[in-house]
Scaffold this active site. Structure first.
Site, PDB file in Angstrom:
ATOM      1  N   ASN A 114       0.926  -1.208   0.197  1.00  0.00           N
ATOM      2  CA  ASN A 114      -0.033   0.066   0.067  1.00  0.00           C
ATOM      3  C   ASN A 114       0.943   1.149  -0.038  1.00  0.00           C
ATOM      4  O   ASN A 114       2.151   1.252   0.605  1.00  0.00           O
ATOM      5  CB  ASN A 114      -0.714  -0.006   1.257  1.00  0.00           C
ATOM      6  N   HIS A 116       0.909   5.184   1.429  1.00  0.00           N
ATOM      7  CA  HIS A 116       0.338   5.922   2.516  1.00  0.00           C
ATOM      8  C   HIS A 116       1.130   7.496   2.564  1.00  0.00           C
ATOM      9  O   HIS A 116       2.162   7.381   2.438  1.00  0.00           O
ATOM     10  CB  HIS A 116       0.305   5.331   3.593  1.00  0.00           C
ATOM     11  N   SER A 143       5.048   6.919   1.922  1.00  0.00           N
ATOM     12  CA  SER A 143       5.570   5.556   2.339  1.00  0.00           C
ATOM     13  C   SER A 143       4.844   4.561   1.710  1.00  0.00           C
ATOM     14  O   SER A 143       3.931   4.484   1.526  1.00  0.00           O
ATOM     15  CB  SER A 143       5.293   5.363   4.152  1.00  0.00           C
ATOM     16  N   ASP A 152      -2.294   0.965   8.200  1.00  0.00           N
ATOM     17  CA  ASP A 152      -1.096   1.553   8.173  1.00  0.00           C
ATOM     18  C   ASP A 152       0.121   1.468   9.080  1.00  0.00           C
ATOM     19  O   ASP A 152       0.760   2.186   9.375  1.00  0.00           O
ATOM     20  CB  ASP A 152      -1.189   3.128   8.164  1.00  0.00           C
TER      21      ASP A 152
HETATM   22  C1  GRF Z   1      -3.013   9.008  -2.787  1.00  0.00           C
HETATM   23  O1  GRF Z   1      -2.546  10.198  -2.246  1.00  0.00           O
HETATM   24  C2  GRF Z   1      -2.467   7.585  -1.620  1.00  0.00           C
HETATM   25  O2  GRF Z   1      -1.373   8.112  -1.207  1.00  0.00           O
HETATM   26  C3  GRF Z   1      -3.596   7.379  -0.932  1.00  0.00           C
HETATM   27  O3  GRF Z   1      -4.792   7.821  -1.754  1.00  0.00           O
HETATM   28  C4  GRF Z   1      -4.345   8.798  -2.687  1.00  0.00           C
HETATM   29  C5  GRF Z   1      -4.762   7.976  -4.038  1.00  0.00           C
HETATM   30  O4  GRF Z   1      -4.594   8.854  -5.206  1.00  0.00           O
HETATM   31  N1  GRF Z   1      -3.690   6.368  -0.403  1.00  0.00           N
HETATM   32  P1  GRF Z   1      -4.734   8.161  -6.804  1.00  0.00           P
HETATM   33  O5  GRF Z   1      -6.115   7.472  -6.632  1.00  0.00           O
HETATM   34  O6  GRF Z   1      -3.767   7.259  -6.851  1.00  0.00           O
HETATM   35  O7  GRF Z   1      -4.635   9.318  -7.486  1.00  0.00           O
END
Ligand code: GRF
Length: 207
Positions: A114, A116, A143, A152
């Protein structure tokens, strides 16, 4: 001459715009990248991320969570079946807005990552840019981590930092972090897909 190992088949779970998914799809076009984006699944119908995936010629699927009501595991079993049929090796969460059950996490343990938008372990959960501004930190970032049952909290594979600048608001900070996300995620997926980063005994082992 040594044989080139087969590229890992990656499934990406999204819920929206899918900009991180696009950065992975672009990276995977490079010769020698150890993974191919084989499938994109959204839990929300008709999101723009699905169109963007199709633009790369990637297979897409929608598994709407709503008909499953509160039965999160039943929703995940439906997702898991689509992943099985598509012979997915690795799972990437990219803006996927569902909390996963221990069942699903255990099933994909060591094979699911994932991104984050914070320097974990700082600022877990949502509104991470607001949390960073309220805390008054000088540096923020993103991260990529292996997914474990606790939200997370999985071991971090790679991080990228950005400065917090005077006058930043949530939007400007989010934008600066997102630029780094788009570089970090392809780099981290390459580490995992090539076997250079593995989850072992709850930690990231580098080989
Ligand atoms: C990103 O900021 C990611 O870190 C978070 O959600 C957002 C997703 O953006 N988990 P996208 O859909 O990849 O444009």
């Amino acid at each position: 001459m040594s044989a080139i190992p087969p590229r890992k088949r990656v499934g990406v779970l999204i819920s929206g715009r899918g900009s991180n998914m696009v950065s992975l799809a672009e990276a995977a076009q490079a010769p020698g990248y150890p993974a191919q984006i084989a499938l994109v699944i959204s839990n929300i119908p008709d999101v723009v991320g699905l169109d963007r995936a199709r633009g790369f010629g990637i297979a897409t699927a929608t598994v709407d969570h709503r008909p499953f009501g509160r039965d999160r595991e039943a929703f995940e079993r439906a997702v898991d079946e689509v992943l099985r049929v598509n012979q997915i090796d690795l799972l990437v969460l990219a803006g996927f807005m569902r909390i996963l059950t221990p069942w699903f996490v255990a099933r994909w343990e060591g094979r699911m990552i994932n991104i984050h938008p914070s320097l974990l372990p700082l600022f877990k959960g949502t509104h991470t840019h607001r949390q960073a501004l309220e805390a008054g930190v000088a540096e923020h970032g993103c991260s990529v981590h292996f997914v474990v049952p606790e939200l997370d909290a999985g071991p971090v594979i790679l991080q990228a930092k950005v400065p917090v600048l005077p006058g930043d608001d949530e939007e400007t900070l989010a934008k600066r972090v997102l630029v780094e996300e788009h570089k970090l995620y392809p780099a981290a997926l390459a580490e995992v897909a090539s076997g250079r980063a593995k989850l072992e005994g709850g930690a990231v082992i580098r080989g």
